[in-house]
Write an enzyme that holds these catalytic residues in place. Structure first.
Site, mmCIF file in Angstrom:
data_model
loop_
_atom_site.group_PDB
_atom_site.id
_atom_site.type_symbol
_atom_site.label_atom_id
_atom_site.label_comp_id
_atom_site.label_asym_id
_atom_site.label_seq_id
_atom_site.Cartn_x
_atom_site.Cartn_y
_atom_site.Cartn_z
ATOM 1 N N HIS A 63 0.843 -1.199 0.000
ATOM 2 C CA HIS A 63 0.000 0.000 0.000
ATOM 3 C C HIS A 63 0.873 1.241 0.000
ATOM 4 O O HIS A 63 1.141 1.806 -1.041
ATOM 5 C CB HIS A 63 -0.940 -0.042 1.209
ATOM 6 C CG HIS A 63 -1.972 1.036 1.235
ATOM 7 N ND1 HIS A 63 -2.240 1.858 0.170
ATOM 8 C CD2 HIS A 63 -2.851 1.435 2.227
ATOM 9 C CE1 HIS A 63 -3.211 2.703 0.483
ATOM 10 N NE2 HIS A 63 -3.595 2.457 1.727
ATOM 11 N N ASP B 222 3.400 6.473 -6.908
ATOM 12 C CA ASP B 222 4.658 6.230 -6.201
ATOM 13 C C ASP B 222 5.887 6.362 -7.092
ATOM 14 O O ASP B 222 6.987 6.617 -6.593
ATOM 15 C CB ASP B 222 4.652 4.832 -5.581
ATOM 16 C CG ASP B 222 3.567 4.660 -4.542
ATOM 17 O OD1 ASP B 222 3.448 5.545 -3.681
ATOM 18 O OD2 ASP B 222 2.834 3.662 -4.594
ATOM 19 N N HIS C 30 -1.587 -0.687 -10.789
ATOM 20 C CA HIS C 30 -2.473 -0.203 -9.743
ATOM 21 C C HIS C 30 -3.746 -1.041 -9.749
ATOM 22 O O HIS C 30 -4.181 -1.507 -10.800
ATOM 23 C CB HIS C 30 -2.819 1.278 -9.977
ATOM 24 C CG HIS C 30 -3.419 1.960 -8.788
ATOM 25 N ND1 HIS C 30 -4.756 1.857 -8.475
ATOM 26 C CD2 HIS C 30 -2.862 2.758 -7.838
ATOM 27 C CE1 HIS C 30 -4.994 2.562 -7.378
ATOM 28 N NE2 HIS C 30 -3.875 3.113 -6.973
#
Length: 383
Positions: A224, A320, A264
């Site tokens: 996560h 990210d 994702h």
């Protein structure tokens, strides 16, 4: 249908929300009707918090009052600082230190006896927690560096104040605006694992401190919130290897590496937040004259798309992949990336908790039992 198993609750609707909307096929993210691009470009993080918590953008007077209320809540009790010193001595991971310190904050909550169903009190608790998390993180990092804790200032915005407490110097406009934008981009993202965890806890009528502490715990996992640190560690390893970045990645993939920051659960195309952060990473590099981190990340992205056909496999950069390069250029240590994610996402946690508790129902899914049903009891001396 009731007995159909959905591992990870994938595709299962468990609540309705007006906070954020995601279109994974179009690469679209909206907070309460406003696109993430508009908010990142035009809104401060405090405006975004107000939007998430109150359902509409504030007027100038409302924003001024909200910012003042937030700034007045930034101080943390000396006992919390003492706890952080103990955690530094124990060499605790910053994310775990944040979880522990946020839990301790409840001991100094002025409305600790408020009914969890009092949503106004819960909102005030959420505001206090959100205001204090930057102070906790900056204090922890300075203590582990052997430096004095820098007290928060009330005349700086949420993002700028964190950078000030972190470095001891008031940040320039570029750094403050960049960090503020990063907080906005991470503020909410539907019913992700940490947000859902916060909601599950709140559905039991536990208090806001319990909900946020649980959210931090869920965010700490590498599946996560931990991927932003993984990405930057990979880029540093690539740079320190002295090898051509593309050859390094090619060799790593051949050895079974799963490239962090790609793919994702919701997006089938490039994460819109990654698009914004990529641009900001490039701007920071141009401003400092040191573009290598942006260049390495960008070259790897193009290589994975052009040569490895990642996009055809439904893999594209998520938030990210570029957030780490932005934080790194701001001088933030790698192990603070996920705690900073929590610093931002607390806005979403608080918003979803308040929204769910408007029509609360205990969240209690079922599990399918697959064990034995008719074992005979054997006395302990005969086993």
């Amino acid at each position: 249908m009731a007995d159909e198993l959905h591992k990870g609750l994938e595709g299962v609707l468990v609540a309705e929300s007006s906070l954020s909307y995601i279109d994974g096929d179009e690469g679209k993210l909206v907070y309460r009707g406003y696109t993430i691009e508009d908010l990142a470009e035009n809104a401060s993080y405090e405006e975004v918090l107000y939007l998430l918590w109150h359902g509409e953008l504030p007027t100038r007077a409302e924003l001024d009052a909200f910012e003042s209320e937030m700034a007045a809540e930034r101080d943390i009790d000396d006992a919390v600082v003492d706890l952080l010193r103990d955690l530094v001595d124990a060499d605790e991971d910053p994310m775990n230190a944040l979880r522990t310190a946020v839990s301790q904050l409840s001991a100094y909550e002025p409305e600790d006896d408020a009914d969890p169903e009092d949503l106004d009190a819960s909102l005030r608790k959420g505001r206090r927690i959100t205001a204090k998390i930057p102070t906790i993180l900056a204090a922890y990092d300075r203590l582990r560096r052997g430096e004095d804790v820098v007290e928060p200032r009330e005349d700086l915005g949420h993002a700028a104040n964190f950078l000030y407490m972190f470095t001891g110097e008031e940040p320039d406009d570029v750094a403050a605006e960049t960090f503020d934008m990063a907080l906005t981009l991470h503020a909410d993202h539907g019913l992700n694992a940490s947000t859902f965890t916060s909601m599950v806890i709140a559905s039991t009528l536990a208090d806001m401190y319990s909900s946020v502490t649980g959210g931090i715990g869920a965010l700490s996992g590498s599946l996560h919130g931990g991927a932003n640190q993984d990405v930057m560690e990979l880029l540093v390893e690539v740079e320190e290897s002295g090898k051509d970045p593309l050859q390094w990645v090619d060799d790593a993939i051949a050895d079974g590496l799963r490239v962090p920051g790609w793919g994702h659960r919701v997006y089938n195309v490039k994460d819109p937040r990654a698009v914004i952060l990529e641009r900001k990473s490039k701007d920071l590099g141009n401003a400092s004259g040191e573009k290598k981190w942006y260049d390495i990340a960008h070259d790897i992205e193009q290589y994975l798309i052009d040569e490895k056909n990642f996009d055809e496999k439904g893999l594209a950069p998520n938030v990210d992949f570029y957030s780490g390069t932005v934080y790194y250029q701001l001088g933030i240590p790698l192990d603070l990336y996920t705690p900073i994610f929590a610093m931002s996402r607390v806005g979403g946690w608080v918003g979803h908790v308040l929204e769910y508790q408007e029509d609360n129902r205990l969240i209690r899914p079922r599990g399918r039992y697959i064990g034995d049903e008719s074992n005979d009891w054997t006395p302990i001396d005969e086993r």
